[in-house]
Design a protein around this motif. Sequence first.
Motif, PDB file in Angstrom:
ATOM      1  N   VAL A   1       0.843  -1.186   0.000  1.00 17.20           N
ATOM      2  CA  VAL A   1       0.000   0.000   0.000  1.00 17.20           C
ATOM      3  C   VAL A   1       0.886   1.245   0.000  1.00 17.20           C
ATOM      4  O   VAL A   1       1.766   1.382   0.857  1.00 17.20           O
ATOM      5  CB  VAL A   1      -0.913   0.035   1.242  1.00 17.20           C
ATOM      6  CG1 VAL A   1      -1.870   1.224   1.160  1.00 17.20           C
ATOM      7  CG2 VAL A   1      -1.680  -1.268   1.399  1.00 17.20           C
ATOM      8  N   GLY A   2       0.667   2.148  -0.950  1.00 16.59           N
ATOM      9  CA  GLY A   2       1.480   3.362  -0.984  1.00 16.59           C
ATOM     10  C   GLY A   2       0.937   4.376  -1.951  1.00 16.59           C
ATOM     11  O   GLY A   2      -0.004   4.104  -2.708  1.00 16.59           O
ATOM     12  N   ASP A   3       1.569   5.552  -1.941  1.00 13.63           N
ATOM     13  CA  ASP A   3       1.061   6.665  -2.753  1.00 13.63           C
ATOM     14  C   ASP A   3       1.883   6.919  -4.009  1.00 13.63           C
ATOM     15  O   ASP A   3       1.540   7.787  -4.797  1.00 13.63           O
ATOM     16  CB  ASP A   3       1.021   7.952  -1.919  1.00 13.63           C
ATOM     17  CG  ASP A   3       2.415   8.486  -1.611  1.00 13.63           C
ATOM     18  OD1 ASP A   3       3.237   7.714  -1.083  1.00 13.63           O
ATOM     19  OD2 ASP A   3       2.684   9.668  -1.898  1.00 13.63           O
ATOM     20  N   ARG A   4       2.991   6.161  -4.202  1.00 12.20           N
ATOM     21  CA  ARG A   4       3.849   6.427  -5.357  1.00 12.20           C
ATOM     22  C   ARG A   4       3.843   5.226  -6.297  1.00 12.20           C
ATOM     23  O   ARG A   4       4.118   4.087  -5.889  1.00 12.20           O
ATOM     24  CB  ARG A   4       5.282   6.705  -4.915  1.00 12.20           C
ATOM     25  CG  ARG A   4       5.437   7.915  -4.025  1.00 12.20           C
ATOM     26  CD  ARG A   4       6.894   8.212  -3.753  1.00 12.20           C
ATOM     27  NE  ARG A   4       7.542   8.777  -4.924  1.00 12.20           N
ATOM     28  CZ  ARG A   4       8.091  10.001  -4.947  1.00 12.20           C
ATOM     29  NH1 ARG A   4       8.071  10.763  -3.876  1.00 12.20           N
ATOM     30  NH2 ARG A   4       8.652  10.448  -6.045  1.00 12.20           N
ATOM     31  N   LEU A   5       3.563   5.506  -7.570  1.00 15.02           N
ATOM     32  CA  LEU A   5       3.597   4.455  -8.582  1.00 15.02           C
ATOM     33  C   LEU A   5       5.008   3.919  -8.791  1.00 15.02           C
ATOM     34  O   LEU A   5       5.210   2.703  -8.912  1.00 15.02           O
ATOM     35  CB  LEU A   5       3.047   4.994  -9.904  1.00 15.02           C
ATOM     36  CG  LEU A   5       1.550   5.259  -9.968  1.00 15.02           C
ATOM     37  CD1 LEU A   5       1.232   6.159 -11.151  1.00 15.02           C
ATOM     38  CD2 LEU A   5       0.769   3.958 -10.053  1.00 15.02           C
ATOM     39  N   ASP A   6       5.997   4.832  -8.815  1.00  9.90           N
ATOM     40  CA  ASP A   6       7.345   4.444  -9.221  1.00  9.90           C
ATOM     41  C   ASP A   6       8.142   3.765  -8.120  1.00  9.90           C
ATOM     42  O   ASP A   6       9.193   3.178  -8.386  1.00  9.90           O
ATOM     43  CB  ASP A   6       8.122   5.656  -9.746  1.00  9.90           C
ATOM     44  CG  ASP A   6       8.223   6.786  -8.730  1.00  9.90           C
ATOM     45  OD1 ASP A   6       7.475   6.783  -7.730  1.00  9.90           O
ATOM     46  OD2 ASP A   6       9.051   7.696  -8.943  1.00  9.90           O
ATOM     47  N   THR A   7       7.657   3.813  -6.879  1.00 11.77           N
ATOM     48  CA  THR A   7       8.365   3.142  -5.786  1.00 11.77           C
ATOM     49  C   THR A   7       7.474   2.086  -5.131  1.00 11.77           C
ATOM     50  O   THR A   7       7.757   0.894  -5.213  1.00 11.77           O
ATOM     51  CB  THR A   7       8.860   4.155  -4.739  1.00 11.77           C
ATOM     52  OG1 THR A   7       7.768   4.947  -4.265  1.00 11.77           O
ATOM     53  CG2 THR A   7       9.929   5.052  -5.331  1.00 11.77           C
ATOM     54  N   ASP A   8       6.382   2.508  -4.512  1.00  9.71           N
ATOM     55  CA  ASP A   8       5.532   1.570  -3.779  1.00  9.71           C
ATOM     56  C   ASP A   8       4.881   0.534  -4.695  1.00  9.71           C
ATOM     57  O   ASP A   8       5.023  -0.681  -4.485  1.00  9.71           O
ATOM     58  CB  ASP A   8       4.434   2.341  -3.025  1.00  9.71           C
ATOM     59  CG  ASP A   8       5.004   3.392  -2.104  1.00  9.71           C
ATOM     60  OD1 ASP A   8       5.905   3.068  -1.318  1.00  9.71           O
ATOM     61  OD2 ASP A   8       4.550   4.551  -2.162  1.00  9.71           O
ATOM     62  N   ILE A   9       4.166   1.016  -5.695  1.00  8.87           N
ATOM     63  CA  ILE A   9       3.430   0.084  -6.561  1.00  8.87           C
ATOM     64  C   ILE A   9       4.396  -0.712  -7.441  1.00  8.87           C
ATOM     65  O   ILE A   9       4.198  -1.911  -7.662  1.00  8.87           O
ATOM     66  CB  ILE A   9       2.399   0.845  -7.413  1.00  8.87           C
ATOM     67  CG1 ILE A   9       1.476   1.683  -6.507  1.00  8.87           C
ATOM     68  CG2 ILE A   9       1.585  -0.135  -8.250  1.00  8.87           C
ATOM     69  CD1 ILE A   9       0.814   0.891  -5.382  1.00  8.87           C
TER      70      ILE A   9
ATOM     71  N   THR B   1       0.756  11.068  -6.350  1.00  4.13           N
ATOM     72  CA  THR B   1       0.294  10.596  -7.651  1.00  4.13           C
ATOM     73  C   THR B   1      -0.987  11.305  -8.083  1.00  4.13           C
ATOM     74  O   THR B   1      -1.989  11.293  -7.368  1.00  4.13           O
ATOM     75  CB  THR B   1       0.058   9.076  -7.622  1.00  4.13           C
ATOM     76  OG1 THR B   1       1.282   8.416  -7.285  1.00  4.13           O
ATOM     77  CG2 THR B   1      -0.406   8.576  -8.981  1.00  4.13           C
ATOM     78  N   THR B   2      -0.942  11.897  -9.268  1.00  2.00           N
ATOM     79  CA  THR B   2      -2.107  12.576  -9.824  1.00  2.00           C
ATOM     80  C   THR B   2      -2.855  11.645 -10.775  1.00  2.00           C
ATOM     81  O   THR B   2      -2.348  10.581 -11.167  1.00  2.00           O
ATOM     82  CB  THR B   2      -1.684  13.827 -10.600  1.00  2.00           C
ATOM     83  OG1 THR B   2      -0.922  13.426 -11.760  1.00  2.00           O
ATOM     84  CG2 THR B   2      -0.829  14.755  -9.735  1.00  2.00           C
ATOM     85  N   ALA B   3      -4.041  12.059 -11.175  1.00  2.00           N
ATOM     86  CA  ALA B   3      -4.818  11.292 -12.144  1.00  2.00           C
ATOM     87  C   ALA B   3      -4.063  11.168 -13.465  1.00  2.00           C
ATOM     88  O   ALA B   3      -4.086  10.119 -14.118  1.00  2.00           O
ATOM     89  CB  ALA B   3      -6.181  11.937 -12.356  1.00  2.00           C
ATOM     90  N   ALA B   4      -3.377  12.238 -13.862  1.00  2.11           N
ATOM     91  CA  ALA B   4      -2.593  12.199 -15.094  1.00  2.11           C
ATOM     92  C   ALA B   4      -1.435  11.217 -14.972  1.00  2.11           C
ATOM     93  O   ALA B   4      -1.138  10.477 -15.920  1.00  2.11           O
ATOM     94  CB  ALA B   4      -2.065  13.596 -15.418  1.00  2.11           C
TER      95      ALA B   4
ATOM     96  N   LEU C   1      -1.338   8.541 -13.179  1.00  2.23           N
ATOM     97  CA  LEU C   1      -1.914   7.195 -13.223  1.00  2.23           C
ATOM     98  C   LEU C   1      -2.288   6.802 -14.643  1.00  2.23           C
ATOM     99  O   LEU C   1      -2.038   5.668 -15.084  1.00  2.23           O
ATOM    100  CB  LEU C   1      -3.137   7.139 -12.308  1.00  2.23           C
ATOM    101  CG  LEU C   1      -3.821   5.787 -12.120  1.00  2.23           C
ATOM    102  CD1 LEU C   1      -2.841   4.758 -11.569  1.00  2.23           C
ATOM    103  CD2 LEU C   1      -5.013   5.929 -11.179  1.00  2.23           C
ATOM    104  N   ALA C   2      -2.851   7.743 -15.394  1.00  2.07           N
ATOM    105  CA  ALA C   2      -3.269   7.452 -16.762  1.00  2.07           C
ATOM    106  C   ALA C   2      -2.087   7.176 -17.676  1.00  2.07           C
ATOM    107  O   ALA C   2      -2.190   6.364 -18.607  1.00  2.07           O
ATOM    108  CB  ALA C   2      -4.085   8.624 -17.302  1.00  2.07           C
ATOM    109  N   GLU C   3      -0.951   7.818 -17.410  1.00  3.02           N
ATOM    110  CA  GLU C   3       0.208   7.695 -18.289  1.00  3.02           C
ATOM    111  C   GLU C   3       1.186   6.604 -17.871  1.00  3.02           C
ATOM    112  O   GLU C   3       2.081   6.251 -18.633  1.00  3.02           O
ATOM    113  CB  GLU C   3       0.948   9.036 -18.329  1.00  3.02           C
ATOM    114  CG  GLU C   3       0.130  10.166 -18.929  1.00  3.02           C
ATOM    115  CD  GLU C   3       0.782  11.527 -18.735  1.00  3.02           C
ATOM    116  OE1 GLU C   3       1.903  11.572 -18.185  1.00  3.02           O
ATOM    117  OE2 GLU C   3       0.165  12.548 -19.125  1.00  3.02           O
ATOM    118  N   SER C   4       1.016   6.064 -16.678  1.00  8.82           N
ATOM    119  CA  SER C   4       2.004   5.144 -16.128  1.00  8.82           C
ATOM    120  C   SER C   4       1.908   3.749 -16.729  1.00  8.82           C
ATOM    121  O   SER C   4       0.825   3.251 -17.045  1.00  8.82           O
ATOM    122  CB  SER C   4       1.829   5.056 -14.606  1.00  8.82           C
ATOM    123  OG  SER C   4       2.736   4.120 -14.054  1.00  8.82           O
ATOM    124  N   THR C   5       3.059   3.107 -16.861  1.00  8.38           N
ATOM    125  CA  THR C   5       3.103   1.696 -17.260  1.00  8.38           C
ATOM    126  C   THR C   5       3.007   0.786 -16.044  1.00  8.38           C
ATOM    127  O   THR C   5       2.912  -0.426 -16.188  1.00  8.38           O
ATOM    128  CB  THR C   5       4.416   1.394 -18.011  1.00  8.38           C
ATOM    129  OG1 THR C   5       5.534   1.708 -17.165  1.00  8.38           O
ATOM    130  CG2 THR C   5       4.507   2.202 -19.293  1.00  8.38           C
TER     131      THR C   5
END
Length: 261
Positions: free
Chosen positions: A207-215, A233-236, A238-242
């Motif tokens: 569980v975390g707030d960062r796509l590039d580290t936690d997730i 993390t913003t909606a943008a 999240l939409a652009e992330s791999t």
Amino acid sequence: MATYRGAVVDVDGTLVRGDDGLPGAADAVRELREAGITPLFFSNNPTRPPEHYVDRLAASDIAIDAEEVLTSALVTAEFLEAEHAGRDVFVVGEAYLGELLESRGFRVRDDPDVADVVVASIDRAFDYEALTEAFWALEDGATFVGTDPDVTIPARERLVPGSGAILNAIAGVAGRDPDHVLGKPSADAGRAALSHLGVSPEECLVVGDRLDTDIALGERIGATTALVRSGVTTAADLAESTVTPDYVLDSVREIGEVLAD
């Protein structure tokens, strides 16, 4: 219903922001414990010992033990113990990091010409002299290790530069990337988290707030992931992330939705 035995829970942006607890954080941790899930509070902040997090979270009515805390500094120390035990280390970082490495048997040296390893991290007193000496140490062939990749970190009101900014500055002048970056989302961090929890990836929730580290850490180890949108993390983003979380929550107070699914 998935059966989780352990949860890797980020701290900044997930449970607290600055000195303030985020709404529902204490209830969420309590809910994990009541479900029989052991939490591991994992911060990429390498400047503080576990006891700091005990006191900091207690101020937000979240009771934890020091043994339930893992940081990028501890992961770095464990890695260096395994790969470079007893070596001469040049540290770009704050006081705790150097003290931790000395307590683990490393010789923390001020002379860059004798360093076997350069350990770089967030340093709020970072200056031209520190950059120059790190460059000289790497020029002589020292191993280059970073505590964590976070270029920015959340403060009370705005983002501020983190360890990744220091790493990038040193890497730029040295003309080489770090040999190892040990915090989330590295494989070393994932192994350390699972080892501390004593669970398999299938039994673990991240569980975390960062796509590039936690997730990204959760994806790397094969755990279930839940992104909370109370941090950076913003909606943008999240939409652009791999990197794709299994769940997206407005905040950690919604963790019950994951446990019930």
